[in-house]
Every structure is written in C-alpha cells, then in structure tokens.
Design an enzyme around this catalytic site. Structure first.
Site, PDB file in Angstrom:
ATOM      1  N   ASP A 310      60.922  12.797 -12.230  1.00  0.00           N
ATOM      2  CA  ASP A 310      60.320  13.734 -13.176  1.00  0.00           C
ATOM      3  C   ASP A 310      60.455  13.161 -14.567  1.00  0.00           C
ATOM      4  O   ASP A 310      61.368  12.405 -14.840  1.00  0.00           O
ATOM      5  CB  ASP A 310      61.109  15.044 -13.237  1.00  0.00           C
ATOM      6  CG  ASP A 310      61.204  15.717 -11.922  1.00  0.00           C
ATOM      7  OD1 ASP A 310      60.211  15.690 -11.217  1.00  0.00           O
ATOM      8  OD2 ASP A 310      62.268  16.277 -11.622  1.00  0.00           O
ATOM      9  N   ASP A 582      63.478  19.470  -9.107  1.00  0.00           N
ATOM     10  CA  ASP A 582      64.415  20.542  -9.431  1.00  0.00           C
ATOM     11  C   ASP A 582      63.883  21.935  -9.141  1.00  0.00           C
ATOM     12  O   ASP A 582      64.634  22.875  -9.027  1.00  0.00           O
ATOM     13  CB  ASP A 582      64.874  20.436 -10.891  1.00  0.00           C
ATOM     14  CG  ASP A 582      63.691  20.298 -11.841  1.00  0.00           C
ATOM     15  OD1 ASP A 582      62.581  20.714 -11.457  1.00  0.00           O
ATOM     16  OD2 ASP A 582      63.874  19.789 -12.954  1.00  0.00           O
TER      17      ASP A 582
END
Ligand code: ADP
Ligand code: MG
Length: 853
Positions: A310, A582
């Site tokens: 990410d 996440d």
C-alpha cells in the site's frame, strides 16, 4: 459526575477484572504433559533404545543396560523441554495476535487487549473490528456486522442503537453486538454486558483458532525423505543382523549390530531441525516486531519475487497534515502560526472539510483536517460545536466522496458538507466544462508534489426526509484541500535493497494517479512501466492484464476488491507474491497472496486474521528485514541438512564394515547414541544461529520450486561424509600401531571415536559459510564457540576419567596418537572445505525483466 459515555475509570475496570476474570475463552488443544510424554515414548528412536536394553539384559550386561536406560531418560527430558519451549513460544505469539479493543477509560479512548475488557466498559467499534465482548449499542452509524461465527448466517446484519427510553430490558438482537462477530461497515459505540465464557460465544462453547502450523512443501518433502531413509535403514539393519548371525552363529550380537545400524541411519534429526529452525525464525522475527501467524511463511518469504505494498501508511508515514487550500483560483499554504494570515476566502474550504469529517475521527486524514480546523479557524464563526448531525452518506465504491448533513440552531434548512476525490466532487457539483478543466489542472499541480487532494462542496436542503443518494443534493463547489503525507525516511534504502535482491516492488493505492506517481518517484520505485488505474484494470481482460503486469509497478485509484484480481494475475505469471493490506476488503487478497502481511497498528482485526505475518510497527523496513530472515532460514536449513547427511555416513560405515571385514564391533550402541543424541543435535543448532551470507541480498530470489534436498546438496553431503569416514577408518587402523597394547579392540575404537567427534566440529566449521570461504571475516557465531568448547570438554571427560571411559569401552590415548587423530580431523576439514568451495548454489529465479520480453 462523569457523563455515562465517559466509560469506566481505570481503577474500576481493574477491580471488575479481578472480580469477573479475563474476557477470554478457554484455549483449545493445549497439550498436557502426559500427552507430550506419550508422544516421546512412541518415537522410533526410543523403541530402538528399549530393544537394545532388552538385548543387553539378555546378554547379562547390567552396566550397558542401565546406561541405555540413562539415555532413555535423557531423550525424554530433552524432547519434553524442547516441545514445552516451542509451545510457550506459540502461546506468546497467540497473546500478541489476540484482538484489541478501543475503549473509553477515564473519558479517554485507549486501545487495550480484548481480554482485559469488563462489564460496563464503553467500547468503540469501527469497520474491520472483531467485536471483543457482548455489547448493547448506544450509538451506531451504518453499523453492519457479520455474525456467521455465531449463527452460520453469512449475510451481514445492520445494527441500530438501542432506544434509551425503553430501558435495558427491552433490548432486542438488533441493538446487540455479540463477541466474535465482525464489523464489516460503519462505526458504533456499545456498553459491555457480558464477557468471556458468559458471552453468547462462550455459552455455545466455541473457541477461537490460534496460530496454525500447517504443512508446507518443504515439510512434506522432509517427511518423505525421512520415511524413505527409515525404510532403507530398516532393510539394511535386517540384512546386517541376519548376515552377522548366519556368518558367526551369534544371534544376539547380530541383533545388536542391526539395531545399532538402524539407530545410525534413522534421520530423526531432520524433522526436529526443520521445526526448530522455523520456530526459532519466528521467534527472532518477533524480536524485530514482526508477528508470525503461520510459521511456514517465514521460509517462503525467502522466495518472494514480488512485493505489493500500500502507499498510505506503508510507504508513507500516515501522519497527514493539511498543507494547502485552494479556492476561487487562489492558493494558500498553511505555514507559520498566525491564523489571521489566512484570508477569509479560504475559511469555507476548511469549514466544510471539517463538517464533512467525523468528529471522533478514526482516519488520520480526518484527524488532520480536524486539527487544521481547530488551529486556523480558531476564534472565527466557522467552527460549529453546537450543530447537530442529522445523517451521513459514507464513502462507497461507486463514489469516492462522503457527505454529512447538519442542523444549525438558527436556521430551518439543513446544511450538507461533502468532501472526496476531486473528480467525484466535481461530478457531484455538475460543473460546466471550462470550470472543471481549471480545477483539474490545479489538482494535477498539487498532486504532482505528492499531496493527496480532496475536493470540498456544500449544499442546502430544505427539510427531511433526506434523499437516498448524494447526487440528489444540489452541490456547490467550495475548493480544494491538499494533505501531505511524507514518505518514510527508511523507505528509499529498503526499496533499493529489494531491487538489488531481484524483488520487484509494486505500489497499490486508492489515491490520484499524479499523487501516486510523485510518491512512487520519491520512494525510488521503477516507473518505466507507467501507471495502471483501477478503471483501466476493469477494462482489461486476463491476457491483456498479464501483458501489462510484466512491467507495471504503480497502481492507482484501485479499489480494495481489485487487489484480489491483481494478486491472482501476478501469481499466474509465476511470481511469489507478498502483499500488504489493512482494511476489511483487503482480506481476500491477503489470503490469496503467498504471504499476506497485515499492519499491526493500523490494520483491522479482519486483515490481521487473514494475514500470515503482522508488522507490529507498520514499518516497510521491517518487511525487508523479514525477507532477509526468510532467505537466511532457507540457506541455513540447507547447511544443517548437509551436515546431518554427512555426519551419518561414518557411523553407518562403521556399523557395516565389521560384517564385511570380520572385525569386532567398532561402535557400540552407546557411542552411536552419544553422537546422535547429544553431539549432532547440539551441532545443528549452530547453523540456525549463522548470519546471512554477505551477498545473499544481492542475488535474485531462489526459484519457488527449488527443493530443500536437491542433487547438489546430496552430493556435497555424501562427498563430505565419505571423507570423514576415510579419516575415521584411518584412525581405527593407525592408532593401534602407535599404542602399547595394539591388539585391544578399545584402542582402535578410541581413535575412531576421537576423530569422529573432532570431525563433527570440522564439518560444521567447513559448512558455516558456503560463499565466503572458510577464512573470510563473518559475524561471529557465538553458538559455534560454545558447542565446540562443550564438545571438546565432553571428549576430554570421556577419555580421561577412568569410570566414564570404562562405561564407553574406551581407553586413554598417548599424546602421539592424539596428535595423529587431530591431524586426521584437520585433513577431513580441508577436504570438506574444498568440497564446499566446489558446491553449486541453489537454483535462482529468473529475473523478472528478462521473463517479460
Ligand atoms: P489509499 O490506498 O492511499 O489508502 P484510500 O483507498 O484510503 O487510499 O482512499 C482513496 C481515495 O478515496 C482517496 O484518495 C480520497 O480521494 C478518497 N477518500 C478516502 N478517505 C476519504 C474520506 N474519509 N473522506 C473523503 N474522501 C476520502
Ligand atoms: Mg486507505
């Protein structure tokens, strides 16, 4: 008095915890001491020992029989201690990975371990949380939970706050959240009504799964090798026993020789070495603040060819700050301290950005907006603490914008504040093309600096009922707001290390293309392949996507759901994919990746449960450390296996030769046991502690299908073992010639034993490093020094203390004989080191660049 939603005081919570006990379910499948004992007794090595003891008793040799009994006790103790230790390590990991809960204590929101919750605690829920206890909801906004663990029903259910007017008794299931269910959307606040075994989950007797140790290819491979070798050993032992008995007419000694050989061949160290290396690897990682949820992932990491990460929070610090505002063609940079420096024209941008954010922000971006509002709008009429929230429209996959609807005390109409991705907000405002182009150009300029840009809009709505969609409001464009989230300081170096190690790094983000490119550039990613956006991704078919993936490293405006397709497409290209995530929607991609990695601080419970590894500090640098450990575990395993292979050969040779040559038994069961149970296992640990070879991170990853036991490794082990066997035989034959009593079988045996033990150490030294040569400077291997010292001390003990020597059927040797033994061991070392220098390394993955052309 504190308001009811300030939560408990820390003191009160501690008292209740003592009264009610921890909020946890009884752990499943914890092995008792007796169970462990039975496991040990059932091991073949133990059975062989008992058989040998029986034969000694039949032969009337009490001393030998009691020594074997001593060994039996030792084996039981060692195995027991080792199993207990690995269990304790797993328990510690389990504690770390148990869900945490955000609770109000003394009026402050704090994150505590779920097991410390007590009845009366006020728990805050957000998307991705596992509900830590049974709750009655006092507040809920689009709170949707998945209760499949309890009900088996997989469709998420919408929950509502209970109506305070109806009191506690009337609460129904729609205002209760049950322990173990998952928040799939929305936020809420609830009061704990039942914990631990008294919760709904506890009452049905469920227990949550812990850390898994499932089988990997290398474990299956090892089990297969062990099975084959054991079968071969059993056949050979049988041949030896029968051959001995027929040729010499002595059945009991023949049986003893056969059993000794069986013990010599049995590769019982291999599974132990494997479990130990992976377990200790996980423990070492936990000291680097990386939690291993699936232990074999440690070893697979070394083979990673592609790292998908990410942007926000992994490459960047996730500490956002509002940097610039833009309204009516003018920009303002938020710098300095004086709020009066900001012209009035910019006030509405910040005002509506704050209004469109949650007051109790989970998202660092919304916290940053709130903080900027508190500072730059202080003393103005633009902070509306007395306004009440009427409704809100969350961010959705169709529209990257969110709105909140407010009622002010002095106006009848409702006010709507919206913020979101600039293109989404422009779309909401139905702007004419020329205005749209001006704004887009400004967005591009801000994003090119690596800033995250949001559009802000407002609308007025006459009265309730509210429309179903944000598009139904008549929005007016207010301005742009740009946030800074700097790249972590250690990221460029870590990425350079990955690229040097032949690992591709891909960045996946939901952010704007220009922002993504700017951050990718700062992080040092390979930009040659350009950028692929989420909408483009949807338009590509699988073949075209595979084509793009061969050289594209930056992905933007990607929805979490699209990550799964990316992982699968990368896997189809033969990459070994490690992926970070996440959010709730990241879970499928984390599961699909070879190695799923969740963030401990920022990650939701769902993501952490789907992941193989959890980075407790959310730190990209730790990820690279983890890869380094993965490579180290695999390399050290290969060294240890070579050692185990080589060290068995002389023992097997010494067990077989007497049959062919008519010599008396050279090694007694006691010797074999001493070598196999004390010295070898201790020695294989040395390899676990060996540091990574210096150039290992400058090599491409190993081929994912590279086997632990390949031809090169077996050849190396056999060659080293044969050298060792020759040295031992030389000692057996030459040492008696230098002795006063050359005919006693003890003399030759002592020589052989001494060279075997010294040769053991020589073999380790020669195999410690496979690339830098025996003399090169390396980090000190302290374990090796301890083991070498201990082994030499034991050897001295056996040789010099007469009762011990008698027990082992050995005799003291004169200095000259000892020198000869040392010389032979040195010769064996030189041979082994030379073989290592000729050894071919494990096959490497083909670098990605050349496979794409
Ligand atoms: P990332 O992959 O960088 O974490 P996200 O998926 O979280 O990106 O967000 C993607 C985009 O959605 C952002 O660039 C922003 O435009 C928009 N967005 C995210 N969170 C919010 C929010 N709380 N309010 C408004 N817009 C948001
Ligand atoms: Mg995000």
């Amino acid at each position: 008095m504190t308001p009811p939603h300030a939560g408990l005081s820390a003191q009160e919570a501690a008292a209740r915890l003592v009264r009610d006990g921890p909020n946890e379910l009884p752990a499943a499948g914890r092995e008792g001491a007796l169970r462990l004992l039975l496991d040990v007794v059932a091991e073949p090595m133990f059975l062989l020992l008992v058989a040998c003891g029986g034969i000694y008793l039949a032969l009337g040799d009490r001393q030998e029989a009691s020594m074997l009994l001593g060994f039996v006790l030792m084996v039981i103790m060692m195995t027991f201690v080792q199993k207990r230790r690995s269990q304790a390590a797993l328990d510690a990991l389990r504690d770390l990975s148990s869900p945490r809960a955000l609770v109000l204590r003394d009026g402050l929101a704090v994150r505590v371990p779920g097991k410390t919750l007590v009845v009366g605690d006020c728990v805050l829920l957000a998307e991705g949380d596992r509900v830590p206890a049974d709750l009655v909801l006092e507040e809920a906004s689009y709170l949707t939970v998945d209760e499949s663990l309890l009900t088996g029903e997989s469709l998420p259910v919408l929950k509502e706050a209970c109506d305070p007017g109806r009191g506690e008794v009337a609460e129904d299931a729609s205002s209760r959240c049950f322990s173990g269910s998952l928040v799939t959307q929305g936020t809420g606040r609830g009061r704990v009504v039942a914990t631990g075994p008294r919760s709904a989950l506890g009452r049905i007797g469920a227990s949550l799964g812990g850390i898994a140790m499932d089988e990997t290819p290398i474990q299956r491979e090892t089990a297969q090798v062990v099975r084959r070798v054991a079968l071969m050993g059993a056949a050979l032992a049988l041949v030896l026993a029968v051959g001995w008995a027929l040729s010499r007419g002595d059945w009991l000694t023949g049986l003893l020789a056969g059993l000794t050989l069986a013990m010599a061949i049995l590769p019982e160290e291999l599974p132990v070495v494997l479990t130990l290396f992976l377990g200790l690897g996980a423990w070492r990682l936990s000291r680097e603040r990386v939690l291993t949820r699936r232990i074999p992932a440690v070893e697979l990491l070394g083979a990673t060819t592609l790292l998908c990460v990410d942007k926000t929070g992994t490459l960047t610090r996730n500490q956002m700050a509002v940097r610039q505002l833009w309204a009516d063609g003018c920009g303002f940079t938020l710098a300095g301290e004086d709020p009066k420096a900001m012209a009035h024209a910019f006030h509405p941008v910040l005002e509506y950005a704050v209004l469109s954010s949650h007051r109790r922000a989970f998202d660092p971006m919304e916290s940053a907006i709130g903080a900027a509002g508190q500072h730059w709008l202080q003393g103005s009429e633009h902070l509306h603490a007395d306004w009440t929230l009427v409704s809100d429209y969350p961010l959705s996959r169709e529209l990257l914008a969110m709105s909140r609807v407010w009622r002010s005390p002095d106006s009848r109409a409702l006010l709507v504040a919206a913020k979101g991705a600039p293109e989404a907000v422009i779309d909401l405002c139905h702007l004419p093309v020329d205005r749209r182009d001006v704004i887009q150009a400004q967005v591009g300029a801000l994003a090119a600096d690596g800033l995250r840009v949001l559009g802000v809009a407002r609308a007025v709505f006459a009265s309730e009922p509210l429309p179903p969609l944000q598009h139904d409001f008549d929005f007016e464009f207010v301005g742009l707001l740009a946030l800074e989230d700097p790249v972590r300081a250690d990221v460029p170096a870590a990425i350079a290390e990955c690229l040097g190690a032949g690992i591709r790094v891909a960045m996946i983000t939901g952010d704007h293309p220009a922002t993504a490119l700017a951050i990718a550039r700062q992080a040092g990613l390979d930009l040659a392949g350009g950028i692929l956006t989420g909408p483009e991704l949807d338009a590509l078919d699988d073949a075209a996507l595979a084509q793009r993936l061969s050289h594209t490293q930056v992905f933007c405006r990607v929805r979490p759901e699209q990550k799964l397709r990316l992982v699968q497409a990368f896997k189809a290209r033969g990459e070994v994919v490690a992926m970070t995530g996440d959010g709730v929607n990241d879970a499928p991609a984390l599961k699909a990746a070879h190695i799923g990695i969740a963030m401990g601080g920022r990650g939701t419970d769902v993501a952490r449960e789907a992941a193989d590894l959890v980075l407790l500090d959310d730190d990209f640098g730790a990820l690279v450390t983890t890869i380094r450990y993965g490579r180290r575990v695999f390399a050290n395993l290969r060294k240890a296996i070579t050692f185990v292979l080589a060290v068995h050969l002389p023992i097997i040779g010494l067990a077989l030769l007497p049959l062919l040559t008519g010599w008396p038994l050279v090694l007694m069961p006691a010797h074999v046991l001493f070598l196999q149970l004390v010295i070898d296992p201790a020695c294989s640990i040395v390899f676990e502690a060996e540091a990574l070879e210096p150039d290992a991170m400058r090599q491409p990853p190993r081929r994912p299908d590279a086997r632990l036991f390949d031809g090169a490794l077996v050849r190396l082990g056999l060659a080293q073992g044969v050298g060792l066997l020759l040295a031992v035989l030389a000692a057996y034959l030459l040492v008696p010639a230098w002795s006063a009593t050359p005919d006693a079988p003890e003399v030759g045996r002592t020589g052989a034993f001494v060279v075997l033990v010294l040769g053991n150490l020589a073999l380790i030294q020669a195999n410690l490093s496979w690339t830098s040569g025996p003399g090169a400077a390396r980090p000190r291997n302290v374990a090796f020094r301890w083991i070498a010292g201990g082994t030499l001390a034991l050897l001295a003990l056996v040789l010099t203390v007469p009762p011990v020597a008698t027990l082992f059927k050995l005799v003291p040797l004169p200095g000259a004989s000892l020198a000869l033994c040392a010389a032979l061991a040195l010769g064996a070392w030189a041979w082994c080191a030379w073989r290592v220098s000729r050894h071919a390394p494990a096959p490497r993955a083909v670098p990605a660049q050349s496979s794409s052309s």
